[in-house]
Motif scaffolding. Structure first.
Motif, PDB file in Angstrom:
ATOM      1  N   HIS A  48      42.146  46.973  43.715  1.00  0.00           N
ATOM      2  CA  HIS A  48      43.346  46.138  43.613  1.00  0.00           C
ATOM      3  C   HIS A  48      44.598  46.929  43.974  1.00  0.00           C
ATOM      4  O   HIS A  48      45.504  46.392  44.609  1.00  0.00           O
ATOM      5  N   ALA A  95      42.245  41.334  46.990  1.00  0.00           N
ATOM      6  CA  ALA A  95      43.047  41.374  45.764  1.00  0.00           C
ATOM      7  C   ALA A  95      42.596  40.319  44.763  1.00  0.00           C
ATOM      8  O   ALA A  95      42.663  40.533  43.547  1.00  0.00           O
ATOM      9  N   SER A 103      44.631  47.258  47.756  1.00  0.00           N
ATOM     10  CA  SER A 103      45.029  45.974  48.351  1.00  0.00           C
ATOM     11  C   SER A 103      46.530  45.773  48.230  1.00  0.00           C
ATOM     12  O   SER A 103      47.190  45.344  49.191  1.00  0.00           O
ATOM     13  N   ARG A 104      47.082  46.080  47.076  1.00  0.00           N
ATOM     14  CA  ARG A 104      48.517  45.910  46.853  1.00  0.00           C
ATOM     15  C   ARG A 104      49.323  46.797  47.799  1.00  0.00           C
ATOM     16  O   ARG A 104      50.300  46.359  48.405  1.00  0.00           O
TER      17      ARG A 104
END
Length: 140
Positions: free
Chosen positions: A4, A129, A7-8
């Motif tokens: 995550h 995400a 992805s961010r």
């Protein structure tokens, strides 16, 4: 690195790239429409058959809509806002729609490939995400 978090970070970079490109391109189109000596050299003939007679309105739309949505996504991602991934999805689809519509009138160039690939990557990282990609599907 956490999936995550990765992805961010990638979504931040892609949104920043798209925002900067759309804002700069939109301003350049508007300035070129107002002052032809400063035009980007894109033939106005590309607009034949479109609803536009100059690049003024497309430039405003590019800067405000595509640039604005990517700025919005970037800010929400930066603040870790609950709607950040949703804003990133909107930015991705906005970019894909922009290029698809543009290709109706403007001949294909390498820039179209780049500006199609970036929102496509945004969409992919949105799925990561959300946990929708990178895992095995459940049996039905």
């Amino acid at each position: 690195m956490n999936e995550h978090r990765t992805s961010r970070i990638v979504l931040l970079v892609l949104a920043a790239f798209m925002a900067a490109s759309a804002l700069a391109g939109g301003v350049a189109l508007v300035v070129g429409s107002v002052s032809p000596s400063l035009a980007l050299g894109i033939p106005v003939s590309y607009l034949e058959g479109s609803p536009f007679s100059s690049y003024l309105v497309p430039g405003v739309i590019l800067a405000v809509v595509l640039g604005g949505v990517n700025v919005w996504a970037f800010v929400l991602l930066l603040r870790r806002h609950p709607f950040a991934v949703f804003a990133s999805a909107i930015a991705a689809f906005d970019g894909l729609i922009w290029i698809a519509v543009e290709l109706v009138w403007v001949p294909f160039s390498v820039l179209h490939a780049i500006y199609f690939t970036v929102p496509l990557a945004q969409a992919g990282f949105v799925m990561l995400a959300l946990g929708l990609a990178g895992r095995r599907p459940r049996s039905v």
